[in-house]
Motif scaffolding. Structure first.
Motif, PDB file in Angstrom:
ATOM      1  N   PRO A   1      32.296  34.142  21.906  1.00  0.00           N
ATOM      2  CA  PRO A   1      32.912  32.859  22.164  1.00  0.00           C
ATOM      3  C   PRO A   1      34.547  33.078  21.983  1.00  0.00           C
ATOM      4  CG  PRO A   1      31.173  32.520  20.941  1.00  0.00           C
ATOM      5  CD  PRO A   1      31.272  33.887  20.804  1.00  0.00           C
ATOM      6  N   GLY A   2      35.159  32.614  23.006  1.00  0.00           N
ATOM      7  CA  GLY A   2      36.743  32.464  22.855  1.00  0.00           C
ATOM      8  C   GLY A   2      37.508  33.996  23.272  1.00  0.00           C
ATOM      9  N   VAL A   3      36.558  34.880  23.461  1.00  0.00           N
ATOM     10  CA  VAL A   3      37.036  36.211  23.732  1.00  0.00           C
ATOM     11  C   VAL A   3      36.807  36.771  25.008  1.00  0.00           C
ATOM     12  CG1 VAL A   3      37.064  38.543  22.545  1.00  0.00           C
ATOM     13  CG2 VAL A   3      36.563  36.794  21.294  1.00  0.00           C
ATOM     14  N   SER A   4      37.705  37.203  25.730  1.00  0.00           N
ATOM     15  CA  SER A   4      37.376  37.814  27.018  1.00  0.00           C
ATOM     16  C   SER A   4      37.870  39.231  27.283  1.00  0.00           C
ATOM     17  CB  SER A   4      37.889  36.865  28.110  1.00  0.00           C
ATOM     18  OG  SER A   4      37.562  35.693  28.190  1.00  0.00           O
ATOM     19  N   LEU A   5      37.240  39.965  28.221  1.00  0.00           N
ATOM     20  CA  LEU A   5      37.739  41.129  28.711  1.00  0.00           C
ATOM     21  C   LEU A   5      38.102  41.214  30.296  1.00  0.00           C
ATOM     22  CD1 LEU A   5      35.513  43.821  26.626  1.00  0.00           C
ATOM     23  CD2 LEU A   5      37.825  43.215  26.383  1.00  0.00           C
ATOM     24  N   LEU A   6      39.202  41.080  30.390  1.00  0.00           N
ATOM     25  CA  LEU A   6      39.453  41.192  31.922  1.00  0.00           C
ATOM     26  C   LEU A   6      39.820  42.634  32.865  1.00  0.00           C
ATOM     27  CD1 LEU A   6      41.978  37.822  31.810  1.00  0.00           C
ATOM     28  CD2 LEU A   6      39.460  38.009  32.340  1.00  0.00           C
ATOM     29  N   PRO A   7      39.314  42.634  33.997  1.00  0.00           N
ATOM     30  CA  PRO A   7      39.623  43.909  34.659  1.00  0.00           C
ATOM     31  C   PRO A   7      40.989  43.612  35.388  1.00  0.00           C
ATOM     32  CG  PRO A   7      37.976  42.653  35.918  1.00  0.00           C
ATOM     33  CD  PRO A   7      38.299  41.925  34.427  1.00  0.00           C
ATOM     34  N   HIS A   8      41.496  44.635  36.181  1.00  0.00           N
ATOM     35  CA  HIS A   8      42.573  44.367  36.972  1.00  0.00           C
ATOM     36  C   HIS A   8      42.114  43.747  38.125  1.00  0.00           C
ATOM     37  CE1 HIS A   8      45.918  46.031  34.905  1.00  0.00           C
ATOM     38  NE2 HIS A   8      45.461  47.224  34.736  1.00  0.00           N
ATOM     39  N   THR A   9      42.762  42.715  38.915  1.00  0.00           N
ATOM     40  CA  THR A   9      42.357  42.074  40.206  1.00  0.00           C
ATOM     41  C   THR A   9      43.269  42.375  40.991  1.00  0.00           C
ATOM     42  OG1 THR A   9      43.376  39.898  39.411  1.00  0.00           O
ATOM     43  CG2 THR A   9      40.896  40.344  38.981  1.00  0.00           C
ATOM     44  N   THR A  10      44.412  43.101  40.986  1.00  0.00           N
ATOM     45  CA  THR A  10      45.614  43.300  41.834  1.00  0.00           C
ATOM     46  C   THR A  10      45.424  44.485  42.460  1.00  0.00           C
ATOM     47  OG1 THR A  10      46.955  42.379  40.100  1.00  0.00           O
ATOM     48  CG2 THR A  10      48.095  43.842  41.998  1.00  0.00           C
ATOM     49  N   PRO A  11      45.327  44.223  43.962  1.00  0.00           N
ATOM     50  CA  PRO A  11      45.131  45.611  44.750  1.00  0.00           C
ATOM     51  C   PRO A  11      46.281  46.374  44.935  1.00  0.00           C
ATOM     52  CG  PRO A  11      45.709  43.596  46.081  1.00  0.00           C
ATOM     53  CD  PRO A  11      45.585  43.127  44.734  1.00  0.00           C
ATOM     54  N   GLY A  12      45.924  47.649  45.352  1.00  0.00           N
ATOM     55  CA  GLY A  12      47.219  48.619  45.458  1.00  0.00           C
ATOM     56  C   GLY A  12      47.613  49.347  44.359  1.00  0.00           C
ATOM     57  N   LEU A  13      47.035  49.282  42.944  1.00  0.00           N
ATOM     58  CA  LEU A  13      47.550  49.765  41.958  1.00  0.00           C
ATOM     59  C   LEU A  13      47.499  51.252  41.843  1.00  0.00           C
ATOM     60  CD1 LEU A  13      46.212  47.526  39.082  1.00  0.00           C
ATOM     61  CD2 LEU A  13      48.363  47.371  40.330  1.00  0.00           C
ATOM     62  N   ALA A  14      46.874  52.015  42.788  1.00  0.00           N
ATOM     63  CA  ALA A  14      47.088  53.566  42.801  1.00  0.00           C
ATOM     64  C   ALA A  14      48.391  53.944  43.194  1.00  0.00           C
ATOM     65  CB  ALA A  14      46.101  54.086  43.896  1.00  0.00           C
ATOM     66  N   ALA A  15      49.117  53.197  43.962  1.00  0.00           N
ATOM     67  CA  ALA A  15      50.454  53.538  44.063  1.00  0.00           C
ATOM     68  C   ALA A  15      51.396  53.319  42.797  1.00  0.00           C
ATOM     69  CB  ALA A  15      51.292  52.342  45.083  1.00  0.00           C
ATOM     70  N   LYS A  16      51.123  52.619  41.922  1.00  0.00           N
ATOM     71  CA  LYS A  16      51.689  52.717  40.704  1.00  0.00           C
ATOM     72  C   LYS A  16      51.420  53.849  39.888  1.00  0.00           C
ATOM     73  CE  LYS A  16      53.091  48.084  39.768  1.00  0.00           C
ATOM     74  NZ  LYS A  16      53.465  47.032  38.934  1.00  0.00           N
ATOM     75  N   GLY A  17      50.127  54.333  39.992  1.00  0.00           N
ATOM     76  CA  GLY A  17      49.649  55.636  39.284  1.00  0.00           C
ATOM     77  C   GLY A  17      50.168  56.725  40.029  1.00  0.00           C
ATOM     78  N   LYS A  18      50.536  56.715  41.389  1.00  0.00           N
ATOM     79  CA  LYS A  18      50.975  58.037  41.963  1.00  0.00           C
ATOM     80  C   LYS A  18      52.627  58.156  41.542  1.00  0.00           C
ATOM     81  CE  LYS A  18      51.767  60.047  46.468  1.00  0.00           C
ATOM     82  NZ  LYS A  18      51.596  59.868  48.000  1.00  0.00           N
TER      83      LYS A  18
END
Length: 270
Positions: free
Chosen positions: A130-147
């Motif tokens: 309770p009161g704790v959350s794990l959030l994934p990325h929801t932003t598209p196109g993050l592979a460009a930052k990885g590259k």
């Protein structure tokens, strides 16, 4: 809520520092370990600080890099029952592209199989307590930052730019607002803030804690990030590890008292 930095790049008397990050979080009636640094040192520091890893109710891995994951065996030896929550996208497959070729940067090979009975893969937003959350990325196109950062994953024999689907934010609800942890913010600290605001649109962000992966970022880009954070409404920024000394100096210049430096042994209360 009380947070103890078990390991960070910056040293402290009687404690070991290293390139890595780990936090011990006491929240309501829960004890939570976030990351484990690059080996045994975080556990030795915990013992020196009077913290018993055996008391952890659960652990969280922020992302699949060695400097946050390779202390996992040390944790599992000291705590025989607590589950470890990983993003569904986690694997032993992260690499950097260097002038000398591919360099492995992932979780120590074999760890996920050896401790499979302790590992819980999660997808989407997930609440381990309770009161704790794990959030994934929801932003598209993050592979460009990885590259752009020369970060890749080896899948089916092919290196592909990292989209950071193995990365997650750990978010706590407090009386004064959300406290957000993202240990390296590969997608960008401002992106982490925006994604959290979208997930919790009616709650202010009390603090963002973690590394910002700025140690090789040009000054002008760090200044721009600092300005975006200044305009984001986040009350406090606590950062270290892969932010780098120069990165923190610039953020401090832009954010003033809102920016604080992480170090091994630092205790935060929210």
């Amino acid at each position: 809520m009380r947070v103890t930095t078990l390991i960070d790049n910056r040293p402290a008397p009687q404690l070991t520092a290293e390139w890595g990050l780990a936090f011990w979080i006491e929240y309501q009636d829960k004890h939570i370990l976030l990351d484990t640094g690059g080996g045994e040192n975080f556990a030795r520091n915990a013992a020196a600080l009077g913290i018993y890893l055996s008391r952890a109710d659960f652990a969280v891995l922020s992302h699949a890099h060695w400097d946050h994951a390779d202390g996992l065996p040390a944790f599992f030896r000291r705590n025989p029952t607590a589950p470890l929550y990983l993003r569904q996208g986690c694997g032993e497959d992260c690499y950097d592209r260097t002038d000398r070729g591919w360099r492995y940067e992932g979780i120590r090979k074999g760890t996920l199989a050896e401790y499979a009975d302790r590992i819980r893969f999660v997808s989407g937003p997930f609440s381990p307590a309770p009161g704790v959350s794990l959030l994934p990325h929801t932003t598209p196109g993050l592979a460009a930052k990885g590259k752009a950062g020369k970060m890749y994953r080896l899948r089916d024999g092919k290196y592909t730019p990292d989209d950071f689907s193995h990365e997650q934010s750990l978010v706590f609800q407090t009386a004064r607002g959300l406290v957000v942890f993202n240990s390296c913010c590969h997608a960008g600290a401002d992106v982490i803030v925006r994604e959290t605001q979208e997930a919790f649109p009616d709650q202010p962000i009390r603090a963002l804690v973690g590394g910002f992966h700025l140690f090789e970022t040009p000054d002008e880009e760090v200044y721009a990030l600092g300005q975006r954070l200044a305009e984001s409404g986040v009350e406090e920024i606590v950062t270290g590890h892969c932010t780098g000394e120069r990165g923190f100096q610039i953020l401090k210049e832009v954010l003033g008292a809102r920016a604080k430096q992480l170090r091994t042994g630092l205790v935060l209360t929210f």
